[in-house]
Design an enzyme around this catalytic site. Structure first.
Site, PDB file in Angstrom:
ATOM      1  N   TYR A   1       0.834  -1.195   0.000  1.00 49.12           N
ATOM      2  CA  TYR A   1       0.000   0.000   0.000  1.00 49.12           C
ATOM      3  C   TYR A   1       0.879   1.259   0.000  1.00 49.12           C
ATOM      4  O   TYR A   1       2.110   1.188  -0.067  1.00 49.12           O
ATOM      5  CB  TYR A   1      -0.940  -0.016   1.211  1.00 49.12           C
ATOM      6  CG  TYR A   1      -2.082  -1.014   1.087  1.00 49.12           C
ATOM      7  CD1 TYR A   1      -3.011  -0.910   0.060  1.00 49.12           C
ATOM      8  CD2 TYR A   1      -2.236  -2.058   1.995  1.00 49.12           C
ATOM      9  CE1 TYR A   1      -4.065  -1.807  -0.055  1.00 49.12           C
ATOM     10  CE2 TYR A   1      -3.297  -2.961   1.888  1.00 49.12           C
ATOM     11  CZ  TYR A   1      -4.202  -2.826   0.860  1.00 49.12           C
ATOM     12  OH  TYR A   1      -5.239  -3.722   0.750  1.00 49.12           O
TER      13      TYR A   1
ATOM     14  N   HIS B   1       0.486  -7.047  -2.434  1.00 46.38           N
ATOM     15  CA  HIS B   1      -0.643  -7.649  -3.147  1.00 46.38           C
ATOM     16  C   HIS B   1      -0.260  -8.052  -4.570  1.00 46.38           C
ATOM     17  O   HIS B   1      -0.871  -8.940  -5.145  1.00 46.38           O
ATOM     18  CB  HIS B   1      -1.834  -6.693  -3.173  1.00 46.38           C
ATOM     19  CG  HIS B   1      -2.532  -6.596  -1.843  1.00 46.38           C
ATOM     20  ND1 HIS B   1      -2.689  -7.676  -1.001  1.00 46.38           N
ATOM     21  CD2 HIS B   1      -3.110  -5.555  -1.208  1.00 46.38           C
ATOM     22  CE1 HIS B   1      -3.333  -7.292   0.090  1.00 46.38           C
ATOM     23  NE2 HIS B   1      -3.589  -6.011  -0.016  1.00 46.38           N
TER      24      HIS B   1
ATOM     25  N   CYS C   1     -17.301 -16.849   6.634  1.00 45.63           N
ATOM     26  CA  CYS C   1     -16.309 -17.912   6.741  1.00 45.63           C
ATOM     27  C   CYS C   1     -16.912 -19.233   6.299  1.00 45.63           C
ATOM     28  O   CYS C   1     -18.036 -19.561   6.688  1.00 45.63           O
ATOM     29  CB  CYS C   1     -15.836 -18.000   8.194  1.00 45.63           C
ATOM     30  SG  CYS C   1     -14.728 -19.389   8.459  1.00 45.63           S
TER      31      CYS C   1
END
Ligand code: NAP
Ligand code: SF4
Length: 682
Positions: free
Chosen positions: A171, A257, A358
């Site tokens: 980031y 990422h 989940c």
């Protein structure tokens, strides 16, 4: 003699600045995508409070932008005004009432943002974002630093215990700290000190503004895993500078990422990156937190006891089980619902703008929906036929709600298709899910009947209040000439170890199971010969080219994939590239790994016949013979629903769930969700 304290290292309190945290667990930050939902604050408060009640030591929220340019997308959460802060107060209050502590993550997404106002250290785009960031002027960088400080101040106004400044995963702040995307010539570019300046100023000024009471955590990229990333000495220099600037604790992240190395997917071994955290820890006086693929209390405890880190960050494991700590402390780690690192209902949901949940715990993120546990209409007698994922989820939830449950399974063990998944290399975490279900069945007082192929009449005679049929699926057998040939093997027989494959294999069907079978066939134990173990952390790091030597920039080395003995060709009839149905955040890694191991893939196939010579097919109009020893069939499934039909003829109206209801695209996510939800209606 008193029983020894379970997990003494993990469960010991720790001092972080002015705060004492009750144990060494951190529920790490995750995007939740709950912001757009009705009652979003109430939902978030319930979500985090449940984890605090379950014993999480410290919690970090999902990322909040400190200005408009910092937002992930146009709807991304932002914390820039007193009104924003006041709206968040119920979250901090709920966590505090539950005995926990919580920080706001302050996140600038920089060149990863999906907004029109993209900015960065330099105008160098990321390979995973087509938008080109605008280079911030020097004055704008200083203003952004002020925005970070203001956001931290607002976090305190909202009643939080402090902030995590997000400086990893590629980031905005990472984009300053490395030369990969910083070619500035002002005081924020060039030398290491200049590239680190923005971070140091944010931490220093935040401490000055908030005083000693606020808990300030910095999330450091311990290993960038990209070309042009930082070598370890720069990472350590940044950690020391952050410490000197006033941070109380350093959290770690591994891999940007845009990295081509998987860092959290199921095929990453547990705690694979602890080595990089350990070398930072030894250079610091303040505590250090390690993260990534740590999902059980024994692994977490061992890491802390070894001195490699002071705390362990677990984000997904707290989705999977809010009571992770409470169960560990009670000496019952076997009752923990363990995160299997599938990403299917957490990250993959976020990527598709769905609120996080989940796979193994459908209640996660839906605490308000699942709030009422005890059955309101009294204890009922419930029969569940079939102990696969759907039947198990239904049985344990019904038992938890106070019903008397009988679970009938024709096989010798519970688990159904989960047993096959657990046989796939890299999917060993499915053993944990099976263990969890076994424990819950035993603890829940469920009457389990194994090796019991019930007759419909027998069940009908017992007059249960609810009958649930979860008889699952049977593999589809394509109508193909030669399908009875001795070289044809079904995926279930292969994965269950009942049959084996030769050295040259064709796999018919490239869905999730076709890829799983390819992985099974191209795995070291099943056929690789080059001598380096593909199992374990060392094998993983070698295969993906992760350097452990500290001087290597970004921690990247030459990948050394194993060279399997087998040749495997994965086939599908559709003309598109195989693998479209694989998980968004895991499929790329699986495909990359298999391609590196030599997997061949063919689309647009028309199968002709199987004979002694092999598999005859036509591909894009051209006849072809694949000279193979084995053809593994992974052509999907059909519902096993004859039992439900028989019951209906006897006047019993069963609820049919899982693969027995719809076989297409059935997976554990849908099965567990459906079974759980059905049991909530009893
Ligand atoms: P699937 O995803 O439906 O794939 C079946 C494959 O068989 C397709 O490639 C299909 O492609 C082919 N096929 C279908 N009918 C055929 C026929 N009559 N003759 C020849 N080929 C045929 O099913 P699956 O792989 O068995 O997986 C079952 C479920 O488990 C899926 O929902 C899957 O997503 C899930 N799963 C998920 C994962 C994961 O990693 N998330 C792993 C395993 C399983 P063509 O029709 O193009 O040939
Ligand atoms: Fe873990 Fe899968 Fe649940 Fe995500 S969806 S928290 S990866 S078990």
């Amino acid at each position: 003699m008193a029983a020894p304290t379970p997990f003494p290292a993990l469960l010991a309190p720790i001092r972080l600045g002015a705060h004492t945290v009750r144990n060494r667990t951190l529920m790490g930050s995750m995007h939740t995508a709950m912001e757009h939902l009705d009652r979003s604050i109430e939902r978030l408060a319930a979500f985090y409070a449940e984890r605090a009640r379950g014993g999480a030591g410290l919690i970090v929220t999902g990322g909040f932008a400190m200005n408009v340019e910092a937002k992930l997308d146009d709807h991304g959460p932002i914390l820039t005004t007193a009104e924003d802060a006041d709206a968040l107060r119920p979250i901090s209050q709920a966590v505090h009432e539950a005995g926990g502590k919580i920080l706001v993550q302050v996140l600038h997404t920089g060149r990863y943002g999906k907004t029109a106002a993209l900015v960065g250290a330099s105008n160098i785009p990321s390979p995973i974002n087509r938008r080109v960031p605008r280079t911030l002027s020097t004055a704008e960088v200083w203003r952004t630093i002020d925005d970070y400080v203001r956001c931290a101040e607002l976090s305190m106004r909202a009643g939080f215990d402090g902030v995590e400044v997000m400086g990893s995963e590629g980031y905005f702040l990472n984009q300053f700290t490395t030369t990969r995307c910083n070619n500035r010539t002002d005081e924020f570019g060039g030398s290491v000190e200049n590239r680190h300046r923005i971070v140091v100023e944010i931490v220093r000024r935040t401490r000055e503004r908030l005083g000693p009471e606020a808990l300030i955590m910095y999330r450091l990229s311990a290993l960038d895993l990209v070309e042009g990333g930082a070598p370890a000495d720069e990472v350590i220099a940044l950690a020391r500078a952050v410490e000197a600037a006033g941070a109380d604790v350093i959290n770690t992240g591994f891999g940007w990422h845009e990295a081509k190395v998987p860092t959290i997917a199921y095929l990453v071994p547990r705690a694979a990156f602890r080595f990089a955290a350990a070398r930072i820890k030894r250079a610091l006086k303040i505590p250090l937190i390690v993260s990534n693929r740590i999902n059980t209390p024994d692994v977490a405890d061992e890491i802390i006891a070894s001195g490699d880190a002071d705390m362990v960050s677990m984000a997904r494991p707290f989705l999977a089980d809010a009571d992770f700590v409470r169960k560990a402390a009670a000496g019952r780690p076997d009752t923990i619902n363990t995160c299997i690192a599938c990403n299917q209902a957490c990250l993959d949901y976020i990527f598709t703008q769905r609120p996080t949940s989940c796979l193994v715990n459908p209640k996660a993120g839906r605490e308000l929906e699942f709030a009422e546990m005890p059955a309101s209409r009294g204890r009922r007698r419930v029969a569940v036929v079939g102990a696969g994922a759907a039947g198990l989820a239904c049985a344990i939830t019904a038992a938890e709600r106070g019903h008397a449950v009988e679970l009938f399974e024709a096989g010798a063990a519970i688990g159904g298709q989960l047993n096959l998944a657990s046989a796939v290399p890299g999917k060993e975490e499915f053993h944990e899910l099976l263990r969890y279900f076994r424990t819950r069945v035993a603890d829940g007082g469920i009457a389990l009947h194994l090796n019991r192929r019930l007759q419909a009449g027998e069940l009908a005679a017992q007059r249960f209040d609810h009958v649930v049929v979860a008889t699952g699926v049977r593999p589809r057998v394509p109508a193909l000439q030669g399908i009875e040939h001795s070289k044809v093997v079904g995926y279930a027989d292969l994965l269950a170890g009942r049959k084996t494959a030769g050295d040259r294999v064709a796999v018919i069907g490239a869905g999730g199971i076709g890829f799983d079978v390819a992985e099974y066939l191209l795995h070291e134990e099943a056929g690789a010969t080059n001598g380096h173990a593909a199992d374990g952390v060392a094998g993983f790091l070698a295969e993906w080219g992760v350097a452990t030597a500290p001087e290597v920039p970004g921690g990247l080395a030459q990948p050394q994939p194993p060279r399997p003995r087998r040749t495997v060709t994965l086939l599908q009839r559709k003309p598109e590239k195989p693998g479209r149905t694989l998980g968004l955040s895991t499929g790329w890694a699986l495909r990359a790994r298999l391609e590196q191991r030599g997997l061949q893939m063919l689309s647009g196939c028309s199968y002709e016949r199987i004979d002694d010579a092999g598999l005859h097919l036509v591909v894009e109009g051209k006849p072809m013979l694949l000279e193979v020893d084995t053809v593994v069939v992974c052509a999907g499934q059909e519902s096993e629903n004859a039992f439900a039909d028989e019951l209906r003829t006897l006047g019993v109206a069963p609820a049919v769930i899982g693969g027995a209801e719809v076989a297409a695209e059935l997976d554990a996510l849908r099965a567990i969700d459906q079974g759980t939800r059905l049991a909530m209606t009893f």
